[in-house]
Design a protein around this motif. Structure first.
Motif, PDB file in Angstrom:
ATOM      1  N   MET A   1      47.371  27.320  32.660  1.00  0.00           N
ATOM      2  CA  MET A   1      48.516  28.180  32.346  1.00  0.00           C
ATOM      3  C   MET A   1      49.525  28.153  33.495  1.00  0.00           C
ATOM      4  N   PRO A   2      50.775  28.561  33.199  1.00  0.00           N
ATOM      5  CA  PRO A   2      51.752  28.660  34.288  1.00  0.00           C
ATOM      6  C   PRO A   2      51.254  29.633  35.341  1.00  0.00           C
ATOM      7  N   PHE A   3      51.595  29.340  36.587  1.00  0.00           N
ATOM      8  CA  PHE A   3      51.090  30.096  37.719  1.00  0.00           C
ATOM      9  C   PHE A   3      51.334  31.597  37.579  1.00  0.00           C
ATOM     10  N   ARG A   4      52.578  31.944  37.254  1.00  0.00           N
ATOM     11  CA  ARG A   4      52.920  33.369  37.154  1.00  0.00           C
ATOM     12  C   ARG A   4      52.105  34.054  36.063  1.00  0.00           C
ATOM     13  N   ASP A   5      51.856  33.347  34.964  1.00  0.00           N
ATOM     14  CA  ASP A   5      51.104  33.936  33.851  1.00  0.00           C
ATOM     15  C   ASP A   5      49.644  34.190  34.227  1.00  0.00           C
ATOM     16  N   ILE A   6      49.097  33.250  34.995  1.00  0.00           N
ATOM     17  CA  ILE A   6      47.719  33.449  35.454  1.00  0.00           C
ATOM     18  C   ILE A   6      47.625  34.747  36.233  1.00  0.00           C
ATOM     19  N   LEU A   7      48.559  34.895  37.146  1.00  0.00           N
ATOM     20  CA  LEU A   7      48.559  36.068  37.987  1.00  0.00           C
ATOM     21  C   LEU A   7      48.770  37.346  37.181  1.00  0.00           C
ATOM     22  N   GLU A   8      49.677  37.255  36.228  1.00  0.00           N
ATOM     23  CA  GLU A   8      49.980  38.437  35.428  1.00  0.00           C
ATOM     24  C   GLU A   8      48.773  38.835  34.591  1.00  0.00           C
ATOM     25  N   LYS A   9      48.096  37.861  34.031  1.00  0.00           N
ATOM     26  CA  LYS A   9      46.877  38.141  33.260  1.00  0.00           C
ATOM     27  C   LYS A   9      45.854  38.832  34.157  1.00  0.00           C
ATOM     28  N   PHE A  10      45.680  38.277  35.321  1.00  0.00           N
ATOM     29  CA  PHE A  10      44.756  38.835  36.301  1.00  0.00           C
ATOM     30  C   PHE A  10      45.115  40.294  36.587  1.00  0.00           C
ATOM     31  N   TRP A  11      46.384  40.500  36.845  1.00  0.00           N
ATOM     32  CA  TRP A  11      46.896  41.846  37.143  1.00  0.00           C
ATOM     33  C   TRP A  11      46.611  42.823  36.007  1.00  0.00           C
ATOM     34  N   LYS A  12      46.881  42.408  34.812  1.00  0.00           N
ATOM     35  CA  LYS A  12      46.669  43.303  33.667  1.00  0.00           C
ATOM     36  C   LYS A  12      45.187  43.521  33.398  1.00  0.00           C
ATOM     37  N   ASN A  13      44.404  42.450  33.551  1.00  0.00           N
ATOM     38  CA  ASN A  13      42.945  42.604  33.435  1.00  0.00           C
ATOM     39  C   ASN A  13      42.450  43.691  34.371  1.00  0.00           C
ATOM     40  N   GLY A  14      42.996  43.646  35.561  1.00  0.00           N
ATOM     41  CA  GLY A  14      42.588  44.633  36.576  1.00  0.00           C
ATOM     42  C   GLY A  14      42.819  46.045  36.105  1.00  0.00           C
ATOM     43  N   PHE A  15      44.013  46.304  35.635  1.00  0.00           N
ATOM     44  CA  PHE A  15      44.307  47.668  35.184  1.00  0.00           C
ATOM     45  C   PHE A  15      43.449  48.068  33.990  1.00  0.00           C
ATOM     46  N   ARG A  16      43.260  47.115  33.076  1.00  0.00           N
ATOM     47  CA  ARG A  16      42.446  47.423  31.911  1.00  0.00           C
ATOM     48  C   ARG A  16      41.022  47.774  32.331  1.00  0.00           C
ATOM     49  N   PHE A  17      40.488  46.979  33.257  1.00  0.00           N
ATOM     50  CA  PHE A  17      39.119  47.243  33.712  1.00  0.00           C
ATOM     51  C   PHE A  17      38.983  48.646  34.303  1.00  0.00           C
ATOM     52  N   VAL A  18      39.905  48.983  35.194  1.00  0.00           N
ATOM     53  CA  VAL A  18      39.825  50.291  35.846  1.00  0.00           C
ATOM     54  C   VAL A  18      39.924  51.405  34.815  1.00  0.00           C
ATOM     55  N   LYS A  19      40.837  51.203  33.857  1.00  0.00           N
ATOM     56  CA  LYS A  19      41.027  52.217  32.832  1.00  0.00           C
ATOM     57  C   LYS A  19      39.745  52.434  32.027  1.00  0.00           C
ATOM     58  N   ASN A  20      39.078  51.331  31.714  1.00  0.00           N
ATOM     59  CA  ASN A  20      37.881  51.426  30.868  1.00  0.00           C
ATOM     60  C   ASN A  20      36.586  51.625  31.656  1.00  0.00           C
ATOM     61  N   ASN A  21      36.659  51.474  32.973  1.00  0.00           N
ATOM     62  CA  ASN A  21      35.427  51.588  33.769  1.00  0.00           C
ATOM     63  C   ASN A  21      35.695  52.390  35.032  1.00  0.00           C
ATOM     64  N   LYS A  22      36.222  53.561  34.825  1.00  0.00           N
ATOM     65  CA  LYS A  22      36.603  54.402  35.961  1.00  0.00           C
ATOM     66  C   LYS A  22      35.449  54.592  36.936  1.00  0.00           C
ATOM     67  N   ALA A  23      34.257  54.859  36.383  1.00  0.00           N
ATOM     68  CA  ALA A  23      33.111  55.166  37.245  1.00  0.00           C
ATOM     69  C   ALA A  23      32.763  53.969  38.124  1.00  0.00           C
ATOM     70  N   LEU A  24      32.717  52.784  37.518  1.00  0.00           N
ATOM     71  CA  LEU A  24      32.386  51.587  38.290  1.00  0.00           C
ATOM     72  C   LEU A  24      33.409  51.383  39.406  1.00  0.00           C
ATOM     73  N   PHE A  25      34.666  51.523  39.053  1.00  0.00           N
ATOM     74  CA  PHE A  25      35.729  51.315  40.040  1.00  0.00           C
ATOM     75  C   PHE A  25      35.623  52.323  41.186  1.00  0.00           C
ATOM     76  N   GLN A  26      35.436  53.573  40.834  1.00  0.00           N
ATOM     77  CA  GLN A  26      35.341  54.599  41.874  1.00  0.00           C
ATOM     78  C   GLN A  26      34.128  54.368  42.771  1.00  0.00           C
ATOM     79  N   TYR A  27      33.017  53.942  42.158  1.00  0.00           N
ATOM     80  CA  TYR A  27      31.840  53.639  42.969  1.00  0.00           C
ATOM     81  C   TYR A  27      32.175  52.558  43.995  1.00  0.00           C
ATOM     82  N   ALA A  28      32.807  51.485  43.511  1.00  0.00           N
ATOM     83  CA  ALA A  28      33.160  50.381  44.406  1.00  0.00           C
ATOM     84  C   ALA A  28      34.078  50.862  45.528  1.00  0.00           C
TER      85      ALA A  28
END
Lengths: 190, 190, 190, 190
Positions: A78-105
């Motif tokens: 994928m284009p470089f910027r898109d890779i990064l953007e996907k990564f970025w959005k994945n991050g937010f989605r993960f935290v949103k759906n796994n608050k406890a795991l994130f806070q533990y970390a």
DNA sequence: GATGAATGAGTGTTCATTCAT
DNA sequence: CATGAATGAACACTCATTCAT
């Protein structure tokens, strides 16, 4: 028989994560974890050498899940910027759906326990991302600065924004996430 | 009657900061602090209501010092970018010269104790900086995005880069600090 | 797993009673009890929720033994005066043979801990005696006055006389006990 | 100057009595007494050698007041039964009007502190009453039994009946007090 | 593998008392 | 006379860990 064991171990890990979220590392005792996991304190010592081992192992487990989530849908081509953007959005989605795991970390990482973890052990899970960044530098898409500095503007802002503890007032919707990514991209792009 | 010995209180605060640095919040007990401060555990309770009060008060003390250092030489009339750069460099200098204080603040902020601190109490020390950012937005020098997002690209990257815990390999010299600031500026500037 | 050692709990109760006798409620600490019972202070908390629970439970245990002893040989069909006399003499014999238990009960009853005990819980053990008194009133053998007043002339004088603390000079032999009963009987009889 | 001192000492005694009533002997600490009396803990040690001395002295003070109240209107020449009845009624009135003092005395007497008080010191305040009883025996108005036994049927029932702790349900009005005295008199009269 | 009993060492906190002022 | 600062020792209680079953 085998299944039962795994259930117990999973129950212990889950209990650990939840308890650290509820009462914090400082107040988190072995017996409290055991009680929350519905096992005997002694059982804990079958799976882990000691409390430290339990906390560290749980952290690594959490980090694995995080890296998996972040790299979800990762595509080298994928284009470089898109890779990064996907990564970025994945991050937010993960935290949103796994608050406890994130806070533990988060709590673990800033505790002295973190020094017991081999950094290489963690880094390897994020290797694809690191390679992408290196390629970005070579292709003169992003600035040629030390990796730590790049990370400080892609990974950490994301974690700080997602962390409800540090960002109490900000509402994290698709829009703000995108806006924030714009800043991250402006920071690193050439 | 004996007069309250100001040195004693200072010794307690210093001992607290140092001990949290050495062994972490989790292992930091009242009696250990007392021993390090060369006072009786009971003495501690003359100056602080309880352990929590000691830790929180120490944190606020540390934050005051930090804000003072960060705003050192602050001058409203300077060009916007220069104000920010001064702030940025002050930050790195402070961390370099006050590793223990910085680490204490980091550990405290991610511990559940942090919830006991009134955010407004802390924010007020950084008010001049906040006002500057608002002016920057009005004057269309920096992006018009929520304050939390701006902070995530100016303050947090700095703290992460300065934190030896998260940035083990990066050498922080004048050059890297300036390079890093370039990224921060690119992130927020219009 | 190890089985709960009934001897340990008994040792704790015995130690509690003896220690309260020796040094009094006020000076009676958990660690002293543990030491006297030859167990760890922590062990105590396996059997009792806290110090209060230990003291209260011990008191109830003691009261049970007392009521059992007092009602020993109790026979509804005996003449009214004989029932009372047997009760009276049982009381003195119990105190003579169980000074420690009696003193524990006395100290407990006048301590603020006593308010934690449900009075009904205690009264039920003495119910047969209460019923006898009621029958005595109905049959016009004793005065028709509130139960508390009757008790004040049958039970409390006995406890005060038996209490070496309040009656230091009096020798309690068969004769004095009988004489004292004569007074009790004269007080309540019609 | 002198007056101020007496006020302080009186404040300390009053605070002691009230505090023992509120929280019991067990929880009654020097600093709590000092706080309640609005003096420094150190001040306490000007008037009393130590905590024990304070508690014992307070007890003796209370006992003096009690004996004074009980012997109020005492008249050697009155009929024997009337002397006793006056004494009896004085007792109930005192307890009714001085619950705190009475409760303090009760708690103290059953605590091990009581062993520190010279019994003769207390007895001397009640001497007139003792003499009356002796005369009653000589004149063959009351039974010729040891003094402790007589006391067990005149003084202790009164204290038990007046004690709200042991007699929760009984309402103490003029009538019940008179009825109770009838029993006491029947117990000891010849 | 799994348990709850058992514990010495530790926790945060309060104690009775003394000291310098 | 009166004070609050100062304290070592003790307080009630919990800890991480081990043991016998």
């Amino acid at each position: 028989m085998r299944i039962k064991d795994i259930n117990k171990q999973e129950a212990i890990i889950e209990a650990t994560v939840l308890l650290v979220n509820e009462i914090g590392f400082v107040s988190c005792s072995v017996s409290k974890i055991a009680k929350k996991a519905n096992v005997s304190p002694a059982t804990l010592y079958i799976y882990y050498k000691n409390k430290e081992d339990l906390l560290v192992s749980t952290y690594i487990e959490v980090k694995k899940k995080m890296s998996k989530a972040l790299l979800n849908g990762f595509d080298d081509s994928m284009p470089f910027r898109d890779i990064l953007e996907k990564f970025w959005k994945n991050g937010f989605r993960f935290v949103k759906n796994n608050k406890a795991l994130f806070q533990y970390a988060e709590q673990f990482a800033s505790s002295p326990f973190s020094e017991l973890v081999n950094p290489a052990e963690l880094e390897k899970h994020f290797e694809p991302m690191i390679k992408v960044l290196q390629k970005g530098i070579e292709q003169k898409v992003i600035k040629d600065v030390p990796f730590d500095i790049l990370a400080a503007f892609i990974f950490y802002p994301m974690m700080n924004l997602a962390n409800s503890k540090t960002c109490k007032s900000l509402e994290l919707n698709d829009n703000t996430i995108e806006v924030a990514f714009k800043l991250a991209w402006d920071a690193i792009k050439l």
